[in-house]
Design an enzyme around this catalytic site. Structure first.
Site, PDB file in Angstrom:
ATOM      1  N   LYS A 283    -143.957  90.668 -83.875  1.00 39.25           N
ATOM      2  CA  LYS A 283    -144.988  91.550 -84.428  1.00 39.25           C
ATOM      3  C   LYS A 283    -144.441  92.949 -84.759  1.00 39.25           C
ATOM      4  CE  LYS A 283    -148.937  89.186 -82.450  1.00 39.25           C
ATOM      5  NZ  LYS A 283    -150.156  89.214 -81.668  1.00 39.25           N
ATOM      6  N   ASP A 319    -155.567  91.253 -85.227  1.00 36.19           N
ATOM      7  CA  ASP A 319    -155.852  91.219 -83.784  1.00 36.19           C
ATOM      8  C   ASP A 319    -156.809  92.352 -83.423  1.00 36.19           C
ATOM      9  OD1 ASP A 319    -154.244  89.085 -83.091  1.00 36.19           O
ATOM     10  OD2 ASP A 319    -152.515  90.311 -82.552  1.00 36.19           O
ATOM     11  N   GLY A 343    -152.138  94.892 -68.564  1.00 34.22           N
ATOM     12  CA  GLY A 343    -151.022  94.580 -69.451  1.00 34.22           C
ATOM     13  C   GLY A 343    -150.743  95.719 -70.400  1.00 34.22           C
ATOM     14  N   ARG A 367    -147.480  95.573 -64.719  1.00 33.40           N
ATOM     15  CA  ARG A 367    -146.400  95.330 -63.755  1.00 33.40           C
ATOM     16  C   ARG A 367    -145.294  96.374 -63.951  1.00 33.40           C
ATOM     17  NH1 ARG A 367    -143.453  89.660 -64.511  1.00 33.40           N
ATOM     18  NH2 ARG A 367    -143.030  90.693 -66.486  1.00 33.40           N
ATOM     19  N   GLY A 452    -160.528  84.240 -75.099  1.00 29.20           N
ATOM     20  CA  GLY A 452    -159.343  84.373 -75.963  1.00 29.20           C
ATOM     21  C   GLY A 452    -159.417  83.491 -77.186  1.00 29.20           C
TER      22      GLY A 452
HETATM   23  P1  NAP Z   1    -145.968  90.537 -74.594  1.00 32.56           P
HETATM   24  O1  NAP Z   1    -145.828  91.621 -75.582  1.00 32.56           O
HETATM   25  O2  NAP Z   1    -144.780  89.730 -74.218  1.00 32.56           O
HETATM   26  O3  NAP Z   1    -146.577  91.210 -73.253  1.00 32.56           O
HETATM   27  C1  NAP Z   1    -146.721  90.464 -72.088  1.00 32.56           C
HETATM   28  C2  NAP Z   1    -147.543  91.251 -71.058  1.00 32.56           C
HETATM   29  O4  NAP Z   1    -147.762  90.362 -69.953  1.00 32.56           O
HETATM   30  C3  NAP Z   1    -146.843  92.477 -70.509  1.00 32.56           C
HETATM   31  O5  NAP Z   1    -147.788  93.450 -70.134  1.00 32.56           O
HETATM   32  C4  NAP Z   1    -146.159  91.896 -69.253  1.00 32.56           C
HETATM   33  O6  NAP Z   1    -145.914  92.864 -68.237  1.00 32.56           O
HETATM   34  C5  NAP Z   1    -147.230  90.983 -68.767  1.00 32.56           C
HETATM   35  N1  NAP Z   1    -146.714  89.943 -67.892  1.00 32.56           N
HETATM   36  C6  NAP Z   1    -145.982  88.866 -68.247  1.00 32.56           C
HETATM   37  N2  NAP Z   1    -145.706  88.121 -67.158  1.00 32.56           N
HETATM   38  C7  NAP Z   1    -146.282  88.758 -66.096  1.00 32.56           C
HETATM   39  C8  NAP Z   1    -146.361  88.467 -64.706  1.00 32.56           C
HETATM   40  N3  NAP Z   1    -145.787  87.383 -64.197  1.00 32.56           N
HETATM   41  N4  NAP Z   1    -147.050  89.319 -63.909  1.00 32.56           N
HETATM   42  C9  NAP Z   1    -147.644  90.401 -64.431  1.00 32.56           C
HETATM   43  N5  NAP Z   1    -147.605  90.745 -65.732  1.00 32.56           N
HETATM   44  C10 NAP Z   1    -146.933  89.918 -66.559  1.00 32.56           C
HETATM   45  O7  NAP Z   1    -147.068  89.473 -75.046  1.00 32.56           O
HETATM   46  P2  NAP Z   1    -148.405  89.772 -75.884  1.00 32.56           P
HETATM   47  O8  NAP Z   1    -148.153  89.607 -77.337  1.00 32.56           O
HETATM   48  O9  NAP Z   1    -148.978  91.065 -75.416  1.00 32.56           O
HETATM   49  O10 NAP Z   1    -149.330  88.543 -75.454  1.00 32.56           O
HETATM   50  C11 NAP Z   1    -149.882  88.485 -74.154  1.00 32.56           C
HETATM   51  C12 NAP Z   1    -150.921  87.379 -74.069  1.00 32.56           C
HETATM   52  O11 NAP Z   1    -152.010  87.634 -74.949  1.00 32.56           O
HETATM   53  C13 NAP Z   1    -150.388  86.009 -74.446  1.00 32.56           C
HETATM   54  O12 NAP Z   1    -150.886  85.069 -73.532  1.00 32.56           O
HETATM   55  C14 NAP Z   1    -150.961  85.760 -75.832  1.00 32.56           C
HETATM   56  O13 NAP Z   1    -151.159  84.376 -76.088  1.00 32.56           O
HETATM   57  C15 NAP Z   1    -152.291  86.481 -75.716  1.00 32.56           C
HETATM   58  N6  NAP Z   1    -152.802  86.876 -77.043  1.00 32.56           N
HETATM   59  C16 NAP Z   1    -153.992  86.328 -77.427  1.00 32.56           C
HETATM   60  C17 NAP Z   1    -154.531  86.679 -78.638  1.00 32.56           C
HETATM   61  C18 NAP Z   1    -155.843  86.078 -79.054  1.00 32.56           C
HETATM   62  O14 NAP Z   1    -156.194  86.146 -80.232  1.00 32.56           O
HETATM   63  N7  NAP Z   1    -156.579  85.485 -78.139  1.00 32.56           N
HETATM   64  C19 NAP Z   1    -153.869  87.592 -79.490  1.00 32.56           C
HETATM   65  C20 NAP Z   1    -152.665  88.132 -79.052  1.00 32.56           C
HETATM   66  C21 NAP Z   1    -152.146  87.767 -77.815  1.00 32.56           C
HETATM   67  P3  NAP Z   1    -144.510  93.670 -68.176  1.00 32.56           P
HETATM   68  O15 NAP Z   1    -144.616  94.758 -69.182  1.00 32.56           O
HETATM   69  O16 NAP Z   1    -144.474  94.142 -66.780  1.00 32.56           O
HETATM   70  O17 NAP Z   1    -143.423  92.663 -68.501  1.00 32.56           O
END
Ligand code: NAP
Length: 485
Positions: A283, A319, A343, A367, A452
């Site tokens: 992204k 989004d 997050g 985290r 979601g």
């Molecule tokens: P990302 O940029 O990789 O961010 C991941 C986030 O999750 C970070 O805040 C990370 O914390 C945290 N995290 C990961 N593993 C963790 C753990 N074991 N314990 C605590 N925190 C943890 O990913 P993203 O794009 O933001 O996406 C995150 C989620 O949102 C995904 O599941 C995605 O499918 C969902 N999403 C859904 C939609 C929708 O339309 N429904 C749209 C976008 C995203 P750290 O910074 O500490 O690593």
């Protein structure tokens, strides 16, 4: 043509696979290496039991098959099966002139000369295809692209080898997946499907025919897709493809597993991709390639939708709107004034900016505290560590934006000690499963829930509008659901 690979161990099983899939396919491949030994003697009768052309194949183990006998016995088995009315026989490229080959020629059975590479691509793939075709046989290259650049090579086959009429070219594995769907754009005469995949990346015939409508792709079909890594699990093809069909738009939407965004844009120019959805981790990576971006993309620093505009790529972020839309009334009514965002990753950026732009007081907990701090500084929000979640039990809205709780991690809850109350709205971004562990707890407390999957569908519908200029067909909306629901 769509070819069904019959993976049953008996003729009866294969007949029922055939019947289940008859309406989706144009021909079938009988894999005698997958048959029980006792059923192999019946194989020659199989073509008369079905009303489609049949390919006869006996794949050895080194090419991903199950045949373990000697090459001599494999040749003899193929030869005896050729008593049946097969339309094609698949004989590997390295098998020297055999009795099976002679019999096939005598009986006017077309020979497919195949080569399988499960670890990469032969560097001389064009030469190999031409050489086999020169002998009058049908070349088949089943290879494993290791990058988008390899996939580009596969898509070049169509133009470089336009003179070779009949050929089968397919990319296995994640990088190769688009070549299975866009087989006509690769110049392949067919694509393989199976009820039970027998090669990496195979999908069901029903999905190939009804979801992707791969056999209807022609020179005027607009290509759209989703880029990510990983991406093959994406739900977006199930939103966009039925929508295109619903408005009679000659278009297809395909997942592209992308290692390098730079290579992807080369491919996009080459095969004239019209637009893509962008998911993790690209992204932000796409930003340097965009000639025009919207205010949200600039503010958030993240783009999830790219469309071809005149001579440039234009980036938007659906989004942002897909997230905030169901909250607007409650924010306007002042029922939602404070929010806890769990997050600080890519999704959290859209969420926090949207809430801040609408006047909500936001605390980000994460985290990694530095990441929370950086996003909080940018957006004038507060921040704290994930461990301090229970300090914020009084907020109006809780938004969960981490990947915690997503399958296969569905037993986890990012804030296990947090106590919800029934005045709160709880918004989960994870969409698989629909009820995460955290959301199930919020339901027990009587909270208002936002899912979601619904956000995913809302943002997908907005992408559809960017791609086509039309609203998503209303009648299709209730058909959008995840298989596990
Ligand atoms: P990302 O940029 O990789 O961010 C991941 C986030 O999750 C970070 O805040 C990370 O914390 C945290 N995290 C990961 N593993 C963790 C753990 N074991 N314990 C605590 N925190 C943890 O990913 P993203 O794009 O933001 O996406 C995150 C989620 O949102 C995904 O599941 C995605 O499918 C969902 N999403 C859904 C939609 C929708 O339309 N429904 C749209 C976008 C995203 P750290 O910074 O500490 O690593």
């Amino acid at each position: 043509m769509i070819c069904l690979v019959l993976s049953g161990s008996t003729i009866e099983e294969n007949i029922s696979q055939f019947k289940r899939n008859r309406e989706y396919v144009d021909l079938v491949e009988l894999r005698i290496d997958l048959l029980h030994e006792s059923s192999r003697s019946l194989a020659s009768k199989f073509p008369d039991m079905v009303d489609l052309p049949v390919i006869l194949t006996c794949r050895r183990q080194s090419d991903g098959g199950k045949y373990v006998g000697s090459e001599k016995s494999r040749g003899a088995l193929l030869e005896s099966c050729l008593d049946g009315n097969f339309a094609y026989v698949d004989i590997e490229d390295d098998v020297k002139r055999s009795a099976a080959e002679l019999k096939a020629r005598e009986r006017k059975v077309r020979i497919i000369r195949s080569r399988h590479d499960f670890t990469g691509m032969p560097s001389d793939i064009f030469h190999r295809i031409s050489k086999i075709a020169a002998k009058g046989d049908i070349p088949k290259m089943a290879v494993t692209p290791q990058s988008v650049l390899d996939l580009i090579t596969l898509f070049r086959v169509k133009t470089e080898l336009a003179a070779v009429g009949e050929k089968i070219v397919l990319g296995m594995g994640d990088f190769g997946f688009p070549s299975r769907i866009l087989y006509k754009r690769v110049g392949s005469m067919l694509t393989y499907c199976a009820d039970t995949p027998v090669a990496p990346g195979q999908i069901s015939a029903q999905k190939m025919k009804e979801l992707y409508r791969a056999d209807t792709v022609d020179d005027r079909t607009h290509i759209f897709g989703v880029i990510g890594n990983p991406v093959l699990h994406s739900f977006s093809p199930e939103i966009q493809n039925p929508g295109f069909k619903g408005i009679n738009f000659n278009a297809i939407y395909v997942p592209f597993h992308v290692d390098s965004v730079r290579s992807f844009f080369i491919l996009a120019e080459m095969i004239k991709i019209s637009g893509v959805s962008v998911t993790v981790p690209h992204k932000q990576n796409v930003l340097p390639y965009l000639g025009k971006i919207t205010r949200e993309v600039k503010q958030i620093g993240s783009c999830n939708t790219v469309v071809r505009a005149k001579n440039l790529w234009m980036g938007t972020n659906t989004d942002y709107y897909g997230f905030v839309d169901p909250l607007l009334v409650e924010i306007d009514n002042k029922n939602i004034q404070s929010a806890l965002v769990i997050g600080a990753g890519g999704a959290a950026r859209s969420v926090v900016w949207a809430l801040r732009n609408h006047g909500c007081k936001v605390t980000i907990i994460n985290r990694n505290l530095d990441r929370a701090r950086n996003l909080a500084l940018e957006t004038m929000a507060a921040f704290d560590s994930l461990d301090n979640a229970t300090k914020y039990e009084h907020v109006d809205l809780i938004v969960q934006t981490t990947s915690v709780g997503m399958v296969p991690d569905s037993d986890n809850d990012p804030i296990p000690d947090f106590k919800f109350n029934k005045q709160q709205t709880v918004y989960e971004l994870v969409y698989r499963p629909k009820y995460t562990k955290m959301l199930a707890r919020a339901r027990e407390s009587g909270c208002k829930l936002l899912f979601g999957i619904d956000m995913l569908i809302r943002q997908g519908k907005l992408q559809f509008e960017s791609f086509t200029g039309y609203h998503y067909p209303k009648r299709l909306e209730q058909t959008l659901h995840l298989e596990e629901d």
